[in-house]
Write a protein that holds these residues in place. Structure first.
Motif, PDB file in Angstrom:
ATOM      1  N   LEU A 114       0.818  -1.219   0.000  1.00 52.61           N
ATOM      2  CA  LEU A 114       0.000   0.000   0.000  1.00 52.61           C
ATOM      3  C   LEU A 114       0.849   1.266   0.000  1.00 52.61           C
ATOM      4  O   LEU A 114       0.328   2.375  -0.087  1.00 52.61           O
ATOM      5  N   LEU A 115       2.150   1.087   0.112  1.00 52.98           N
ATOM      6  CA  LEU A 115       3.041   2.229   0.326  1.00 52.98           C
ATOM      7  C   LEU A 115       2.843   3.391  -0.665  1.00 52.98           C
ATOM      8  O   LEU A 115       2.839   4.549  -0.245  1.00 52.98           O
ATOM      9  N   PRO A 116       2.691   3.130  -1.962  1.00 54.75           N
ATOM     10  CA  PRO A 116       2.572   4.273  -2.876  1.00 54.75           C
ATOM     11  C   PRO A 116       1.449   5.238  -2.489  1.00 54.75           C
ATOM     12  O   PRO A 116       1.534   6.435  -2.746  1.00 54.75           O
ATOM     13  N   TRP A 117       0.424   4.695  -1.864  1.00 54.72           N
ATOM     14  CA  TRP A 117      -0.685   5.542  -1.448  1.00 54.72           C
ATOM     15  C   TRP A 117      -0.225   6.580  -0.421  1.00 54.72           C
ATOM     16  O   TRP A 117      -0.779   7.671  -0.325  1.00 54.72           O
ATOM     17  N   ALA A 118       0.807   6.209   0.344  1.00 57.08           N
ATOM     18  CA  ALA A 118       1.269   7.089   1.415  1.00 57.08           C
ATOM     19  C   ALA A 118       2.171   8.194   0.907  1.00 57.08           C
ATOM     20  O   ALA A 118       2.491   9.120   1.637  1.00 57.08           O
ATOM     21  N   VAL A 119       2.574   8.104  -0.349  1.00 61.63           N
ATOM     22  CA  VAL A 119       3.521   9.092  -0.857  1.00 61.63           C
ATOM     23  C   VAL A 119       2.747  10.318  -1.330  1.00 61.63           C
ATOM     24  O   VAL A 119       1.867  10.198  -2.175  1.00 61.63           O
ATOM     25  N   PRO A 120       3.034  11.499  -0.787  1.00 61.26           N
ATOM     26  CA  PRO A 120       2.309  12.693  -1.221  1.00 61.26           C
ATOM     27  C   PRO A 120       2.471  12.935  -2.722  1.00 61.26           C
ATOM     28  O   PRO A 120       3.537  12.668  -3.290  1.00 61.26           O
ATOM     29  N   GLY A 121       1.420  13.440  -3.344  1.00 64.11           N
ATOM     30  CA  GLY A 121       1.441  13.686  -4.788  1.00 64.11           C
ATOM     31  C   GLY A 121       2.632  14.507  -5.239  1.00 64.11           C
ATOM     32  O   GLY A 121       3.215  14.248  -6.290  1.00 64.11           O
ATOM     33  N   VAL A 122       3.017  15.502  -4.431  1.00 65.39           N
ATOM     34  CA  VAL A 122       4.159  16.342  -4.789  1.00 65.39           C
ATOM     35  C   VAL A 122       5.413  15.496  -4.964  1.00 65.39           C
ATOM     36  O   VAL A 122       6.195  15.686  -5.901  1.00 65.39           O
ATOM     37  N   VAL A 123       5.582  14.540  -4.046  1.00 71.15           N
ATOM     38  CA  VAL A 123       6.764  13.688  -4.092  1.00 71.15           C
ATOM     39  C   VAL A 123       6.666  12.724  -5.272  1.00 71.15           C
ATOM     40  O   VAL A 123       7.655  12.494  -5.977  1.00 71.15           O
TER      41      VAL A 123
END
Lengths: 419, 320, 300
Positions: free
Chosen positions: B137-146
């Protein structure tokens, strides 16, 4: 109160109560706080000058404080647009000059003619200050106007056995020679994805060749032979550039010694000093390889329209202080770019940064890359976007130069007539 | 197969408001109604206050002409239909709508497929699952800016690692300038968006899978159902409703998504990735045509609303 | 979710989980599943891996036509992390983000549980219209709404106030989470509640005492969803809290992209740090997300 405004206030008041907090006014205990957002507040070379200037200002004007803070460059203009459109502009207005006209035409900036008349700014400033004029009025004071220069990597050119180019043809030959030498090294550097920088890079070639996108009356000249030749030169030279990169990437590759040449303004010099030690000494500056020096305006200071007189005066005092000879000299020393006031390059600054001499000359000779026709200046965003699209067609597609030129001519004519 | 069309009593119950053991139906119904709206009030209040006024301003703005500079005093500017005329007569509008649809479908389909595949995998029991699941699920945790910064770095046309990997495995011979080429740019903005959105499908679908009682599979096995038949008759019926909801929620988000396209391409090259959301931004913040931007926004709202209605009908019981 | 319309003989649901709790020995097939998961993760998490690479290796070494795929031992270092922590108030950004995220998630959770329950249990025409309007309200791009939103908060002096960002994030989250909660409530059979109500509980108490415990996975999903949205928000935070003291982590990260250069190492280091809180959240909430539903009581 207008009805919908009332609704907004009521809604917001409800929130404020729910949140149990509301901010106080700008003036606390009689101190006037001037809000000053800038994208240069965390910039290494420019912020030093700003901080010194603000210190001096606060000493000279007890009772006034300046809240100088950083807004990321990427979102700076959008943020200021939001604030002006919402009727809550900052106090000290610092804008990239390419956007300033759009702000001025919307009546967001105070005309400064009367204030300027009491100073020597108009007499002593670089001619590029004229770009701060909209209609009959000046609405800002230019902080940096410049001519484009050729930044090059001496070692890479020497390895390829070529001299520093002085004409577009030599530029192309040199770039091709360097590119041929290695997979990881490129002859020329440019922004090769769609970006506002495509405008400046392509237009440098056009203005450098003596052309323009329009004559002063606004008749579009993108399809003239001069312009076509420049489009062809741009396409050929960019074929030697790394494809698909942003402008920051272009700079990084240049600092890493992987790009031999690029054309940019003097502000890049302070960045060059941050290049890795083994490359830094090879990075040099020369006059651009054009007959005409293309130039531009970088940024300026403005007073917001509709500010209360006390605030407006306080902001003007800051601008006036920044324009004084000693602060202009300091600007040259700290930012390593020629300040707009003539003769601001001191002996000390020159000893430190010998390139300032060249930069000064280039700025004096520079022809602005933005057309002077009012219809186009007002539509800076659209013109920039249209030209950037043409640039993309040149570096990323096989569309013939003639087609690109014709298309651009038609689209720019559309921009001038729209609205 | 087990009757997935059978209606349980409770289904019927929930569908009839105010039903159930009433002794005095009318008072009860009224009380229920007040209760129902009472519970919805906080939602409506928070959404209404912070959305209704901005939408009102946007609609008002879309009918205003002149050099609009002050959104607080729109009454100053003349009423006009010019913005709509400009937007609707612009042949580019259809292209913008098309690109928005391509982007939305282009994101939803792979994101759903990845999400479903992962959900089926993560629903199985195996050692280390406790670690694998949050990581998936990790990609979900990455802010859009990043996300957009990381992908602009990886998609770099000259030294991007994606080009290097593709070259290494022989899929491409020459570097591809992903973001500069109008034929690859849409794919290049879809990839990071898929990456960001697939975990939501995974999480929703895993939750749904876990809710399927094991007995159903056992019964199916006894009936001689193969794994594909088990999927069709046991798994899929249970996933349909949550999947439909997740698709609609994500679809709404993606249709108006801006955070990935704008930093990567700004709508370029040569408008190849200019969706409605990007154009709305550009009109307002690059060209300062607030009126046109707002008119486009209203048009977008109607298009999206129509799509939502269509989706709602097509999905049928999904988002009822 | 899970309005599982499949007919489940209610009495048998209870036994399944207990059977699974006994851990059978790991079979070969399960090892294969682990291997498959590993392979899938390898592909899916490559971007994260490359971010870590970029934060460890000077970007200069990655800008070649054949960059190293594992950190070279001699040049890899954690300097970027040190530099970021030293020169930027990352702790402050994270704290601001945490406040915004928690505020948003908690308010959204309460509001959307009530709203979702209402939408699920009372299906009048008006209710449906309102539910639809909720989704509809999210159709306008935030970039168009941001100026009016700014007007609202500026008019009461709530710029640079965390509450403004929390409220606008709640408004952005609730239309979705309300629908999410509705579908979870759909999955709770009405009989359970009805039984409680006949026992003398009022509707609200039935909701609190009987339905809520069964909604744990829904609550966890909604909470996570709201957290993710608020934590990743950039537009609202950068517009409503321009002052660097109030920046959230996303605005802070955006500031690594400069006018002339991008600090890739720093950006990726800060980006990695920005993922950690959400990863921790996943790790702790994940069992609730997926297991609660299977605990059997729902079907009881």
């Amino acid at each position: 109160m207008r009805p919908h405004r009332g609704f907004a206030v009521a809604a917001a008041a409800a929130f404020a109560m729910a949140a149990g907090s509301a901010c106080g006014p700008q003036q606390l205990d009689g101190t006037l706080v001037l809000e000053f957002p800038s994208w240069q507040a965390a910039d290494e070379s420019f912020s030093a000058w700003w901080l010194e200037l603000i210190d001096a200002y606060e000493q000279e004007n007890p009772g006034v404080e300046i809240d100088f803070y950083q807004v990321p460059f990427d979102s700076f203009v959008a943020q200021q647009t939001t604030r002006f459109a919402a009727g809550d502009p900052p106090d000290v207005v610092h804008l990239p000059s390419s956007n300033a006209v759009a702000f001025a035409t919307r009546g967001w900036l105070e005309p400064l003619d009367e204030r300027l008349a009491e100073t020597d700014i108009l007499q002593e400033w670089t001619p590029l200050q004229e770009q701060m004029k909209w209609g009959e009025d000046y609405y800002g004071v230019l902080l940096l106007g410049y001519g484009y220069a050729l930044f090059y990597n001496e070692a890479l050119l020497a390895e390829a056995g070529v001299d520093v180019p002085t004409s577009p043809d030599e530029l192309l030959a040199a770039a091709e020679a360097v590119s041929a030498s290695s997979d990881d090294v490129f002859g020329f550097g440019a922004t090769t994805v769609q970006n506002p920088d495509n405008y400046t890079e392509l237009t440098s070639f056009v203005v450098g060749g003596g052309g323009s996108w329009s004559d002063p009356d606004g008749a579009i000249t993108a399809d003239e032979p001069v312009a076509r030749e420049a489009l062809q030169q741009y396409r050929d030279v960019l074929a030697t550039a790394p494809p698909g990169i942003q402008s920051q990437q272009r700079n990084e590759l240049f600092f890493n010694g992987q790009i031999a040449m690029l054309i940019d303004g003097p502000f890049l010099l302070s960045e060059v000093r941050g290049a890795p030690a083994e490359v830094r000494d090879d990075l040099k500056v020369a006059a651009p390889p054009f007959d005409v020096v293309p130039g531009g305006v970088s940024n300026g200071l403005h007073v917001p329209a509709d500010a209360d007189p006390e605030t407006a005066d306080a902001v003007w005092n800051l601008i006036e202080l920044a324009a004084r000879p000693e602060w202009q000299e300091r600007y040259t020393e700290l930012a390593a770019v020629p300040a707009p006031r003539q003769g601001s390059v001191t002996e000390e600054a020159l000893a430190e940064v010998p390139e300032l001499d060249l930069f000064g000359t280039l700025a004096d000779d520079a022809v602005d890359i933005f057309p002077t026709a009012p219809g186009l200046r007002q539509e800076y965003g659209r013109v920039g976007d249209t030209v950037a699209s043409a640039a993309v067609r040149l570096f990323a597609t096989d569309t013939t130069v003639d087609d690109v030129a014709r298309n651009l001519q038609r689209e720019l004519e559309g921009v001038g007539h729209g609205r | 197969m087990a009757g997935d069309t059978e209606v349980r009593p409770s289904d019927a119950a929930t569908r009839t408001p105010g039903r159930g053991g009433d002794r005095s139906p009318r008072t009860r119904a009224r009380r229920e109604k007040i209760f129902a709206y009472g519970m919805l009030t906080p939602t409506l209040a928070v959404v209404g206050l912070l959305t209704a006024y901005p939408i009102y301003v946007a609609i008002n703005l879309s009918f205003r002409g002149g050099e609009i500079a002050d959104l607080q005093n729109l009454g100053r500017y003349p009423l006009t239909l010019a913005n709509y005329v400009e937007v609707i007569t612009d042949p580019e509008l259809l292209a913008d709508i098309w690109r928005s649809l391509v982007y939305t479908v282009g994101v939803l389909a792979p994101a759903f497929a990845i999400g479903l595949g992962l959900a089926l995998l993560l629903n199985r029991t195996f050692p280390g699952r406790r670690i694998v699941r949050p990581l998936a699920l990790l990609p979900w945790a990455v802010p859009g800016v990043v996300v957009s910064a990381a992908f602009s770095w990886m998609l770099d046309g000259s030294f991007g690692v994606i080009n290097y990997l593709l070259r290494s495995v022989g899929l491409i011979e020459q570097n591809v300038a992903w973001l500069a080429n109008s034929s690859t740019a849409m794919t290049a903005v879809i990839i990071p968006t898929v990456w960001k959105f697939y975990p939501f499908f995974t999480i929703v679908l895993v939750a749904a899978l876990q809710a399927i009682p094991h007995d159903l599979y056992e019964a199916a096995r006894i009936d001689g159902a193969r794994s594909w038949q088990q999927f069709r008759h046991v798994t899929w019926p249970a996933l349909r409703a949550p999947a439909a909801l997740a698709i609609v929620i994500t679809g709404v988000g993606v249709f108006r998504e801006f955070d990935f396209i704008f930093p990567l391409t700004g709508g370029g090259p040569d408008n190849a990735t200019r969706t409605l959301a990007v154009r709305i931004y550009n009109e307002a913040f690059e060209f300062f045509s607030f009126g046109v931007s707002a008119a486009l926004g209203v048009v977008t709202m109607f298009i999206a609303g129509a799509l939502l209605l269509a989706a709602n009908r097509a999905i049928g019981q999904g988002v009822r | 979710m899970v309005t599982v319309p499949t007919a489940v003989p209610p009495t048998r649901g209870r036994r399944a989980p207990r059977e699974r709790r006994r851990r059978p020995p790991v079979t070969r097939g399960q090892w294969w599943l682990l291997a498959l998961s590993g392979a899938v993760l390898l592909v899916l998490l490559f971007p994260v891996y490359w971010m870590i690479m970029t934060s460890l290796v000077p970007s200069r070494e990655l800008l070649t036509s054949s960059p190293p795929l594992v950190p070279p031992l001699d040049t890899a270092n954690v300097d970027a992390y040190g530099a970021v922590l030293e020169s930027r108030p990352v702790g402050r950004w994270m704290w601001n983000s945490t406040l915004v995220t928690l505020g948003t998630a908690i308010i959204s959770l309460v509001v959307s549980t009530l709203g979702g329950y209402s939408l699920s249990r009372f299906r009048t025409r008006a209710q449906q219209v309102m539910g639809f309007t909720l989704l509809f309200s999210r159709m306008l791009p935030g970039t168009l709404l941001i100026i009016p939103v700014f007007v609202i908060f500026a008019s009461v002096g709530m710029i640079n106030n965390l509450w403004s960002v929390i409220l606008v994030n709640v408004a952005a989250t609730v239309p979705f989470t309300t629908w999410l909660m509705k579908s979870f409530v759909d999955g709770v059979p009405f009989e359970i509640e009805e039984a409680a109500m006949i026992d003398g509980c009022g509707r609200l108490r039935a909701l609190g005492q009987v339905v809520l415990p069964l909604l744990r996975p829904g609550l966890a999903t909604t909470f996570t969803y709201a957290c993710i949205l608020a934590w990743g928000d950039f537009l609202f935070a950068r517009t409503l809290m321009p002052n660097p003291n109030d920046w959230t982590i996303t605005v802070g990260i955006a500031s690594f992209i400069g006018e002339f250069s991008v600090d890739w190492g720093g950006l990726m280091a800060a980006g990695i740090m920005s993922m950690v809180p959400m990863l921790v959240l996943f790790f702790f909430l994940e069992p609730f997300l997926v297991k609660g539903m299977a605990s059997g009581s729902v079907k009881g």
